[in-house]
Design an enzyme around this catalytic site. Structure first.
Site, PDB file in Angstrom:
ATOM      1  CE  LYS A  55      -3.830  -2.333   2.258  1.00  0.00           C
ATOM      2  NZ  LYS A  55      -4.520  -2.718   3.479  1.00  0.00           N
ATOM      3  CD  GLN A  99      -3.347  -4.212   6.646  1.00  0.00           C
ATOM      4  OE1 GLN A  99      -3.262  -3.256   5.882  1.00  0.00           O
ATOM      5  NE2 GLN A  99      -3.973  -5.328   6.326  1.00  0.00           N
ATOM      6  CG  ASP A 122      -9.666   0.254   4.956  1.00  0.00           C
ATOM      7  OD1 ASP A 122      -9.460  -0.054   3.758  1.00  0.00           O
ATOM      8  OD2 ASP A 122      -8.947  -0.137   5.899  1.00  0.00           O
TER       9      ASP A 122
END
Ligand code: NAP
Length: 297
Positions: A55, A99, A122
């Protein structure tokens, strides 16, 4: 017998990342601001470290700022909340990603809800889930957003299609169903208690499989000409006995790809289908968040 079109998520995501890089360039020129994505990793989970590194590399590759934060596996929930609080107020940060999975002593919903919904790239915050459910613009979870791009690229309009989503997780199945509904599909959501799944599948013009069981969806379940999106990522032992003995594995999807490709009109492979779309959509969300945040101020 005609074989299905293989939907190339790798190529699509590469084109999307090129477009995002152009958007970032234009954004910098217009507003003299570089979009910034903060990625927080707690602990040393090897798979998470790989995802996070990917990422970060892709964020930099499209010209955005990548800000990395690493906390020890023993970091307290409060330490993580304090970091999120700081990032929420940092004007150089437009997107925040924590994460997952988090260590067991940390309550994931508490953490996700501490993120400013306008920086929640997200799309997991309840505010963004709610906005998606009522059909107002929001930061949409990346994997379903990527699936929608692939579907629209393949089919054009989805209006009036019968869509079956197998799986109802908050990160894939549910938001996927909301997006299909917003695109005027007639949507069925299946889960482990669903009866007659095979029959439901046979009526579907679009099947999205997000189950986590290798080769779960059989070719015989599919309506001829259906479009199949396989979200599954399942690690299985390789067939070759020597390699298997050495512990070698490969990744397969939730759909019996080889047989399904003989029935479907289009299908995503695993790997190389939905997977590469997820990070591209994360970058897309970050530019979107930067736009929203900087036009509001
Ligand atoms: P999850 O949270 O485990 O959800 C799986 C869903 O499948 C659940 O809703 C479950 O139903 C349903 N299910 C399980 N067995 C079933 C059965 N026999 N019949 C019908 N439904 C059944 O998984 P997830 O996070 O959504 O992920 C799904 C898959 O996608 C996994 O392989 C994951 O690795 C992959 N994935 C890929 C990406 C990507 O970037 N490509 C991103 C995220 C996830 P219940 O709700 O009733 O338990």
């Amino acid at each position: 017998m005609t074989e299905a079109i293989i939907i190339d998520g790798k190529e699509f995501s590469s084109n999307l990342r090129n477009k995002i890089a152009e958007d970032v360039k234009a954004f910098k020129k217009e507003r003299s601001i570089v979009p910034g994505l903060a990625v927080v990793l707690v602990g040393e989970d090897p798979a998470s470290r790989i995802y996070v590194r990917k990422k970060e590399e892709m964020t930099t590759a499209v010209g955005m700022n990548s800000l990395s934060y690493r906390l020890d596996a023993n970091a307290s929930q409060q330490e993580l909340l304090d970091l999120i609080g700081t990032l929420n107020h940092d004007p150089a940060v437009h997107g925040i990603l924590v994460q997952l999975p988090l260590p067991k002593h940390i309550d994931t919903p508490t953490i996700l809800e501490a993120i400013d919904p306008d920086k929640d790239v997200d799309g997991f915050h309840v505010v963004n889930a709610g906005r998606l459910a009522i059909g107002t613009p929001s930061l949409v979870p990346c994997t379903p957003a990527g699936c929608m791009m692939l579907l629209e690229h393949t089919l054009g309009s989805l209006k009036g299609k019968n869509a079956l989503v197998i799986g109802r997780s908050t990160i894939v199945g549910r938001p996927m169903a909301q997006l299909l509904l917003a695109a005027d599909c007639t949507v069925t959501i299946a889960h482990r208690h669903t009866k007659n799944l095979e029959e439901l599948c046979q009526q579907a013009d679009i099947v999205v499989a997000a189950v986590g069981i290798p080769h779960f969806v059989k070719a015989s379940w599919l309506k001829p000409g259906a479009v199949v999106i396989d979200v599954g990522i399942n690690r299985v032992p390789v067939e070759d006995e020597t390699a298997k003995a050495a512990g070698k594995t490969r990744i397969v999807g939730d759909v019996d790809f080889v047989e399904a490709a003989k029935v479907a009109s289009a299908i995503t492979p695993v790997p190389g289908g939905v997977g590469p779309m997820t990070i591209a959509c994360l970058l897309n969300n970050t530019v979107q968040a930067a736009r929203n945040l900087t036009s509001a101020s």
